[in-house]
Design a protein around this motif. Structure first.
Motif, PDB file in Angstrom:
ATOM      1  N   GLN A  97       0.655 -10.309   2.437  1.00  0.00           N
ATOM      2  CA  GLN A  97      -0.349  -9.241   2.460  1.00  0.00           C
ATOM      3  C   GLN A  97      -1.623  -9.772   3.119  1.00  0.00           C
ATOM      4  OE1 GLN A  97       0.280  -5.997   1.290  1.00  0.00           O
ATOM      5  NE2 GLN A  97       2.359  -6.841   1.211  1.00  0.00           N
ATOM      6  N   TYR A  98      -2.133  -9.019   4.106  1.00  0.00           N
ATOM      7  CA  TYR A  98      -3.291  -9.474   4.860  1.00  0.00           C
ATOM      8  C   TYR A  98      -4.291  -8.329   5.036  1.00  0.00           C
ATOM      9  CZ  TYR A  98       0.169 -13.028   6.088  1.00  0.00           C
ATOM     10  OH  TYR A  98       1.128 -14.001   6.030  1.00  0.00           O
ATOM     11  N   ILE A 151      -0.709  -4.039   8.790  1.00  0.00           N
ATOM     12  CA  ILE A 151       0.683  -3.671   8.532  1.00  0.00           C
ATOM     13  C   ILE A 151       1.617  -4.232   9.597  1.00  0.00           C
ATOM     14  CG2 ILE A 151       2.257  -1.737   8.172  1.00  0.00           C
ATOM     15  CD1 ILE A 151       0.079  -2.024   6.027  1.00  0.00           C
ATOM     16  N   GLN A 208      -0.793 -12.532  -3.204  1.00  0.00           N
ATOM     17  CA  GLN A 208       0.127 -11.520  -2.676  1.00  0.00           C
ATOM     18  C   GLN A 208       0.702 -12.016  -1.352  1.00  0.00           C
ATOM     19  OE1 GLN A 208      -1.344  -7.445  -2.711  1.00  0.00           O
ATOM     20  NE2 GLN A 208      -2.871  -7.969  -4.250  1.00  0.00           N
ATOM     21  N   ARG A 234      -5.880  -2.949   5.747  1.00  0.00           N
ATOM     22  CA  ARG A 234      -4.667  -3.735   5.538  1.00  0.00           C
ATOM     23  C   ARG A 234      -3.924  -3.853   6.862  1.00  0.00           C
ATOM     24  NH1 ARG A 234      -3.165  -5.524   0.207  1.00  0.00           N
ATOM     25  NH2 ARG A 234      -4.858  -4.825  -1.127  1.00  0.00           N
ATOM     26  N   SER A 287       4.047  -8.553   7.190  1.00  0.00           N
ATOM     27  CA  SER A 287       4.551  -9.151   5.953  1.00  0.00           C
ATOM     28  C   SER A 287       5.642 -10.192   6.208  1.00  0.00           C
ATOM     29  CB  SER A 287       5.097  -8.057   5.027  1.00  0.00           C
ATOM     30  OG  SER A 287       6.142  -7.329   5.655  1.00  0.00           O
ATOM     31  N   GLU A 315      -2.616   3.086   1.626  1.00  0.00           N
ATOM     32  CA  GLU A 315      -1.466   2.220   1.383  1.00  0.00           C
ATOM     33  C   GLU A 315      -0.900   2.473  -0.013  1.00  0.00           C
ATOM     34  OE1 GLU A 315      -0.298  -2.478   1.880  1.00  0.00           O
ATOM     35  OE2 GLU A 315      -2.196  -1.960   0.916  1.00  0.00           O
ATOM     36  N   SER A 344      -5.752 -13.733   4.263  1.00  0.00           N
ATOM     37  CA  SER A 344      -4.609 -13.609   3.361  1.00  0.00           C
ATOM     38  C   SER A 344      -5.084 -13.128   1.998  1.00  0.00           C
ATOM     39  CB  SER A 344      -3.902 -14.957   3.230  1.00  0.00           C
ATOM     40  OG  SER A 344      -2.830 -14.871   2.322  1.00  0.00           O
ATOM     41  N   VAL A 345      -4.369 -12.158   1.422  1.00  0.00           N
ATOM     42  CA  VAL A 345      -4.710 -11.636   0.098  1.00  0.00           C
ATOM     43  C   VAL A 345      -4.198 -12.621  -0.948  1.00  0.00           C
ATOM     44  CG1 VAL A 345      -4.444  -9.730  -1.531  1.00  0.00           C
ATOM     45  CG2 VAL A 345      -4.599  -9.264   0.923  1.00  0.00           C
ATOM     46  N   ARG A 359      -6.876   0.760   2.128  1.00  0.00           N
ATOM     47  CA  ARG A 359      -6.218   0.378   0.880  1.00  0.00           C
ATOM     48  C   ARG A 359      -5.718   1.598   0.102  1.00  0.00           C
ATOM     49  NH1 ARG A 359      -6.312  -4.192  -2.318  1.00  0.00           N
ATOM     50  NH2 ARG A 359      -6.060  -3.883  -4.561  1.00  0.00           N
TER      51      ARG A 359
END
Length: 438
Positions: free
Chosen positions: A179-180, A202, A176, A200, A210, A238, A172-173, A235
């Motif tokens: 966001q992973y 998606i 955020q 990332r 998300s 994105e 996990s970010v 990244r």
């Protein structure tokens, strides 16, 4: 008075001199020319989303005089008009893929097979003419509109290793929500499938990451036995899409390792026909109607081409037929004469793509360029439930101008085309344009 005089004495004044050869020596008064406005052409991204059974609502025309692809006859209130697509726009990219050197029929098939979402990168008519007249490289122009570090997202199918599992962890970010990022094991299943550390996450198994909690994702990753299908991006790419306000969807992804691929079979009619039965059936446990290939004759052209009993028919001569009526599909096969190309997939394969929400033809780029550019005069029998494509029916083919399908059945291609000996359509030199309604 003294205070006022003292204030003036305290102020410092700077004397400026004027030299007629050098001009004013006060930098604050130097007048500079306004910069010229940037009039270089700027591609526009149009995002089209249609409903099931709905057309996108525009004609795509190829102008053979300059090999460009032009938007024509945009229908009012259609997905095309609502996306900002305009009459005369020239198409540079379809779903993030440059089409400047692509065959027209391949572009049409690409659009027909993309499902409900379509992304078109276009230039307005005057901008296109300006770019061509000044020698601008259109492919470079299209690429520059996305950023230097742009790349397509990757759709990866990961099979579990008996000991090492998927070979990846989801992180996990911090700060955020939703966001992973992914961390992979060197030479593990995820890395071999195309996933990279730092990507990332998606999308996983058809669901946007998300919308899932961290615990749900971890359970999915740690679940034993089942493979996982993910969509990832780096990244920088994105950020490019966020800047362009472009959602990341499978339709723009690069397919790295998906199972259950569709297959295209090229059949040449024998003395007893093609040697299979086309049947309309209702799937068990479902109200969905499908078109099934049945009773493949031993030694027939169908068996020789690799047809298997129970496969679902997806396309005839490259044109999707899943939403068509049974008798209309039969007509398309009949009009093909002695040669036909059929694209099919197994029932498990069709279920796999439906669960992911991906059209099964999305990544099938081996479709034939042949279209039904011929009319047939025949006395062939029809049946709404099943049709035998075995008996030699004596249908005569006559090359002629293609008759456009109605909007309710899909798309059509206008051109004075005749099939060559290989069955591929060739456009006669008298024609300057060909087009298709999509």
């Amino acid at each position: 008075m003294s205070s006022s005089t003292g204030c003036q004495d305290a102020m410092e004044f700077t004397r400026f001199t004027f030299n007629p050869k050098e001009g004013i020596d006060n930098p604050a008064l130097v007048i500079t020319d306004d910069p010229e406005p940037d009039e270089s052409p700027v591609p526009r991204l149009c995002q089209l989303k249609r409903l099931e059974g709905q057309c996108f609502g525009f004609y795509l025309r190829m102008d053979q005089s300059n090999q460009s692809f032009e938007i024509r006859d945009v229908k009012s209130w259609s997905p095309a008009e609502l996306s900002g697509l305009r009459e005369g726009d020239r198409v540079l990219e379809v779903n993030e893929e440059y089409v400047g050197h692509m065959d027209f029929y391949r572009i049409v098939r690409k659009i027909e097979s993309c499902g409900l979402h379509l992304f078109l990168l276009v230039l307005r008519r005057n901008e296109y003419q300006q770019a061509v007249s000044t020698g601008v490289d259109l492919q470079t122009l299209a690429k520059s509109s996305k950023g230097d570090r742009w790349s397509r997202p990757r759709l990866c199918h990961i099979s579990r290793h008996p000991e090492h599992g998927l070979g990846m962890a989801i992180i996990s970010v911090e700060g955020q929500k939703g966001q992973y990022i992914v961390s992979t094991v060197t030479d593990g299943p995820a890395e071999k499938a195309g996933v990279c550390t730092g990507d990332r996450l998606i999308w996983i198994n058809g669901v946007m990451a998300s919308t899932l909690t961290y615990s749900t994702l971890n359970r999915t990753v740690k679940k034993s036995g089942d493979p996982v299908t993910v969509m990832v991006t780096d990244r920088e790419s994105e950020f490019c899409r966020v800047r362009r306000k472009m959602p990341i969807l499978p339709v723009v992804a690069e397919c790295c390792s998906l199972p259950h691929t569709a297959k295209t079979m090229h059949l040449l009619k024998g003395d007893d026909g093609f040697g299979f039965l086309l049947r309309q059936e209702k799937l068990a446990g479902s109200r969905r109607i499908v078109h099934v290939l049945r009773e493949v004759d031993a030694g027939s052209p169908a068996e020789g081409a690799g047809m298997e009993d129970g496969d679902l028919l997806l396309a005839v001569n490259g044109k999707p037929v899943e939403s068509m009526e049974h008798e209309d599909i039969v007509k398309k096969v009949r009009r093909s004469g002695d040669k036909v190309s059929l694209t099919s997939i197994s029932i498990p394969g069709r279920d796999f793509y439906r669960e992911l929400g991906i059209p099964p033809l999305l990544f099938h780029d081996k479709c034939t360029l042949q279209d039904d550019g011929q009319q047939t005069a025949s006395h062939c029998t029809k049946n709404q439930s099943e049709t035998t494509l075995r008996d030699r029916d004596g249908c005569l083919t006559h090359p002629t101008m293609y008759v456009q399908d109605g909007e309710e059945t899909g798309s059509g291609v206008h051109s004075d085309c005749v099939p060559d000996q290989s069955g591929t359509l060739t456009t006669q030199l008298s024609e300057t344009t060909i087009d298709a309604f999509l």
